[in-house]
Enzyme design. Structure first.
Site, PDB file in Angstrom:
ATOM      1  N   CYS A 157      83.006  61.148  50.639  1.00 40.32           N
ATOM      2  CA  CYS A 157      82.415  60.243  51.636  1.00 40.32           C
ATOM      3  C   CYS A 157      83.457  59.273  52.205  1.00 40.32           C
ATOM      4  O   CYS A 157      83.592  59.144  53.435  1.00 40.32           O
ATOM      5  CB  CYS A 157      81.241  59.503  51.017  1.00 40.32           C
ATOM      6  SG  CYS A 157      81.587  58.803  49.392  1.00 40.32           S
TER       7      CYS A 157
HETATM    8  N1  NDP Z   1      76.453  60.400  46.505  1.00 40.36           N
HETATM    9  C1  NDP Z   1      77.340  60.520  47.478  1.00 40.36           C
HETATM   10  O1  NDP Z   1      77.415  59.662  48.394  1.00 40.36           O
HETATM   11  C2  NDP Z   1      78.289  61.663  47.517  1.00 40.36           C
HETATM   12  C3  NDP Z   1      78.367  62.590  46.495  1.00 40.36           C
HETATM   13  N2  NDP Z   1      79.273  63.609  46.566  1.00 40.36           N
HETATM   14  C4  NDP Z   1      79.401  64.587  45.497  1.00 40.36           C
HETATM   15  O2  NDP Z   1      78.241  65.426  45.488  1.00 40.36           O
HETATM   16  C5  NDP Z   1      77.929  65.803  44.155  1.00 40.36           C
HETATM   17  C6  NDP Z   1      76.499  65.316  43.847  1.00 40.36           C
HETATM   18  O3  NDP Z   1      76.473  63.916  43.983  1.00 40.36           O
HETATM   19  P1  NDP Z   1      75.132  63.068  43.882  1.00 40.36           P
HETATM   20  O4  NDP Z   1      74.031  63.788  44.542  1.00 40.36           O
HETATM   21  O5  NDP Z   1      75.468  61.697  44.284  1.00 40.36           O
HETATM   22  O6  NDP Z   1      74.892  63.101  42.293  1.00 40.36           O
HETATM   23  P2  NDP Z   1      73.554  62.855  41.471  1.00 40.36           P
HETATM   24  O7  NDP Z   1      73.969  62.272  40.172  1.00 40.36           O
HETATM   25  O8  NDP Z   1      72.559  62.117  42.292  1.00 40.36           O
HETATM   26  O9  NDP Z   1      73.012  64.350  41.234  1.00 40.36           O
HETATM   27  C7  NDP Z   1      73.719  65.290  40.459  1.00 40.36           C
HETATM   28  C8  NDP Z   1      72.924  66.581  40.409  1.00 40.36           C
HETATM   29  O10 NDP Z   1      73.630  67.543  39.607  1.00 40.36           O
HETATM   30  C9  NDP Z   1      72.821  67.926  38.480  1.00 40.36           C
HETATM   31  N3  NDP Z   1      73.713  68.057  37.331  1.00 40.36           N
HETATM   32  C10 NDP Z   1      74.197  67.080  36.513  1.00 40.36           C
HETATM   33  N4  NDP Z   1      74.996  67.596  35.567  1.00 40.36           N
HETATM   34  C11 NDP Z   1      75.030  68.925  35.784  1.00 40.36           C
HETATM   35  C12 NDP Z   1      75.673  70.013  35.135  1.00 40.36           C
HETATM   36  N5  NDP Z   1      76.450  69.835  34.079  1.00 40.36           N
HETATM   37  N6  NDP Z   1      75.448  71.257  35.611  1.00 40.36           N
HETATM   38  C13 NDP Z   1      74.659  71.473  36.691  1.00 40.36           C
HETATM   39  N7  NDP Z   1      74.026  70.486  37.355  1.00 40.36           N
HETATM   40  C14 NDP Z   1      74.205  69.232  36.913  1.00 40.36           C
HETATM   41  C15 NDP Z   1      71.821  66.783  38.330  1.00 40.36           C
HETATM   42  O11 NDP Z   1      70.617  67.193  37.715  1.00 40.36           O
HETATM   43  P3  NDP Z   1      70.415  67.173  36.111  1.00 40.36           P
HETATM   44  O12 NDP Z   1      71.271  66.055  35.565  1.00 40.36           O
HETATM   45  O13 NDP Z   1      68.956  66.938  35.923  1.00 40.36           O
HETATM   46  O14 NDP Z   1      70.867  68.503  35.668  1.00 40.36           O
HETATM   47  C16 NDP Z   1      71.559  66.432  39.791  1.00 40.36           C
HETATM   48  O15 NDP Z   1      70.676  67.366  40.365  1.00 40.36           O
HETATM   49  C17 NDP Z   1      78.995  65.157  43.250  1.00 40.36           C
HETATM   50  O16 NDP Z   1      80.043  66.054  43.056  1.00 40.36           O
HETATM   51  C18 NDP Z   1      79.478  63.985  44.094  1.00 40.36           C
HETATM   52  O17 NDP Z   1      80.758  63.632  43.729  1.00 40.36           O
HETATM   53  C19 NDP Z   1      80.062  63.788  47.655  1.00 40.36           C
HETATM   54  C20 NDP Z   1      80.030  62.899  48.697  1.00 40.36           C
HETATM   55  C21 NDP Z   1      79.155  61.748  48.688  1.00 40.36           C
HETATM   56  C1  X2W Z   2      79.839  54.085  45.482  1.00 39.60           C
HETATM   57  C2  X2W Z   2      80.479  55.147  44.641  1.00 39.60           C
HETATM   58  O1  X2W Z   2      80.480  55.087  43.428  1.00 39.60           O
HETATM   59  N1  X2W Z   2      81.026  56.167  45.300  1.00 39.60           N
HETATM   60  C3  X2W Z   2      81.664  57.275  44.642  1.00 39.60           C
HETATM   61  C4  X2W Z   2      82.170  58.260  45.667  1.00 39.60           C
HETATM   62  C5  X2W Z   2      81.163  59.267  46.127  1.00 39.60           C
HETATM   63  C6  X2W Z   2      81.824  60.525  46.672  1.00 39.60           C
HETATM   64  O2  X2W Z   2      82.153  60.805  47.791  1.00 39.60           O
HETATM   65  O3  X2W Z   2      82.181  61.278  45.790  1.00 39.60           O
HETATM   66  P1  X2W Z   2      82.995  62.540  45.395  1.00 39.60           P
HETATM   67  O4  X2W Z   2      84.396  62.458  45.769  1.00 39.60           O
HETATM   68  O5  X2W Z   2      82.803  62.461  43.956  1.00 39.60           O
HETATM   69  O6  X2W Z   2      82.334  63.708  45.986  1.00 39.60           O
HETATM   70  C7  X2W Z   2      82.852  56.817  43.798  1.00 39.60           C
HETATM   71  O7  X2W Z   2      83.537  55.876  44.147  1.00 39.60           O
HETATM   72  O8  X2W Z   2      83.148  57.516  42.831  1.00 39.60           O
END
Ligand code: NDP
Ligand code: X2W
Length: 337
Positions: A157
């Site tokens: 992000c």
């Molecule tokens: N939040 C953001 O703004 C952003 C996030 N990302 C990336 O996207 C991905 C998801 O982020 P986000 O939605 O915030 O995370 P969340 O913590 O909200 O969700 C994680 C998801 O993955 C599942 N999960 C957790 N552990 C495992 C595992 N070992 N195997 C399979 N599934 C698993 C969880 O379900 P359960 O634990 O029930 O299995 C849940 O559905 C991450 O890699 C994050 O870095 C990228 C850009 C921005």
């Molecule tokens: C506010 C906050 O905690 N933000 C996350 C970044 C989310 C994101 O883009 O994560 P990935 O690179 O993991 O996909 C962090 O700083 O780790």
């Protein structure tokens, strides 16, 4: 044409955004919504977890064990991974053995240098060939490569907001002065899992990951220049505002800068250039990026600000754009515009 797709990490904040868009997408048919093998949410209806999202129907979360992973590899056209970096790293070789194209929202395949990867992610990268092959999914800049990709590393992000702001002027930078990026994210950036330090009542406004956040090498490698990057956590739910201060080479004029931004984004309805500096609320719940800049010719300094929704342009919407491009569809098909 209907393309079969599934989402791993479906119960997370990025996963639910993907599901919500895929449920209304004209070409993708969502076949499964997975959580981890021993998840407490196995068998839970997504609409019970997220009552505010429409179109979830009777979609039930399923635990992803070896059988489900093998099934996805064999039967899906497109697989989305909204999962922790480690899970993506481990499972992607198997998922790519079938016909599916994989859109990975984690950071597992974004950094080409395996030594740098280990330093910032804390575990070794074991798939050098795939790391080389992965395409960085910054859709506004890498459209042609994404269209040919089987594995897309969807950008983080903060890197999305930072790169969209800086890339238009990268060739004009004064190489003796590093651009300084100060970016603030809402707490949804930390994901859904409860943690005291990202609980909305505990969060104020604070810098973190100073001079060592894992998005630093991601930004530097895809920009092609060193930067100072300081992320901040703010007490709001969603959105990122990145404000960049950079010094341009002497001789760069106001119209050079104007032209650079227009050339980069004039034909791109998702990136809006404006004179007014952007606010996160204007892009929240959309796939857009709003950008404004002010350039002081006398000093050579430029301030550029960009705003995105971290869960959409910073994650799920950009992942969907990548999938659209990789499948030969309109880049913005199924997006909240
Ligand atoms: N939040 C953001 O703004 C952003 C996030 N990302 C990336 O996207 C991905 C998801 O982020 P986000 O939605 O915030 O995370 P969340 O913590 O909200 O969700 C994680 C998801 O993955 C599942 N999960 C957790 N552990 C495992 C595992 N070992 N195997 C399979 N599934 C698993 C969880 O379900 P359960 O634990 O029930 O299995 C849940 O559905 C991450 O890699 C994050 O870095 C990228 C850009 C921005
Ligand atoms: C506010 C906050 O905690 N933000 C996350 C970044 C989310 C994101 O883009 O994560 P990935 O690179 O993991 O996909 C962090 O700083 O780790």
């Amino acid at each position: 044409m209907t393309l079969k797709t599934c989402v791993f990490g479906a119960s997370g904040y990025a996963g639910i955004e993907l599901i919500s868009m895929l449920q209304q997408h004209p070409q993708f048919s969502l076949c499964a919504a997975y959580v981890s093998q021993h998840s407490a949410d196995d068998g839970v209806l997504l609409r019970d977890l997220y009552p505010r999202y429409p179109y979830l129907d009777d979609l039930t979360l399923q635990a992803a064990g070896p059988e489900q992973i093998a099934d996805a590899a064999q039967n899906m056209d497109v697989i989305f991974l909204a999962t922790p970096h480690e899970f993506s790293h481990d499972v992607i070789p198997q998922l790519l053995a079938g016909k599916a194209k994989v859109m990975d929202l984690s950071g597992a395949f974004r950094i080409k240098n395996a030594t740098v990867f280990e330093q910032f992610y804390g575990f070794p990268h074991l798939h050098a060939g795939l790391l080389e092959q992965a395409v960085y999914g910054l859709t506004d800049w890498h459209q042609d490569a994404i269209a040919q990709a089987n594995l897309v590393a969807v950008p983080g992000c903060y890197p999305t907001a930072s790169l969209l702001a800086l890339k238009p002027v990268v060739n004009m930078l004064d190489s003796s002065v590093r651009p300084v990026i100060n970016a603030t994210s809402g707490v949804s950036g930390a994901g859904r899992k409860a943690a005291l330090k990202t609980s909305l009542c505990e969060v104020s406004l604070q810098a973190y990951g100073v001079l060592g956040h894992r998005h630093l090498p991601e930004i530097e490698s895809w920009l092609g220049a060193e930067v100072i990057f300081t992320p901040h956590l703010g007490n709001f739910k969603r959105g990122i505002l990145a404000t960049v201060t950079a010094k341009l080479k002497s001789g760069v004029s106001e119209s050079d800068v104007q032209q650079a931004f227009e050339q980069a984004y004039a034909a791109n309805t998702q990136v809006r250039l404006s004179k007014d500096f952007p606010k996160v609320d204007d892009v929240a719940h959309t796939a857009r990026c709003d950008i404004a800049w002010k350039y002081q010719v006398s000093s050579g300094y430029i301030v550029i600000s960009s705003a995105i929704d971290n869960l959409l342009k910073g994650a799920a919407a950009q992942a969907l754009q990548c999938a659209n491009l990789a499948c030969g569809l309109d880049k913005n098909s199924g997006l909240p515009l």
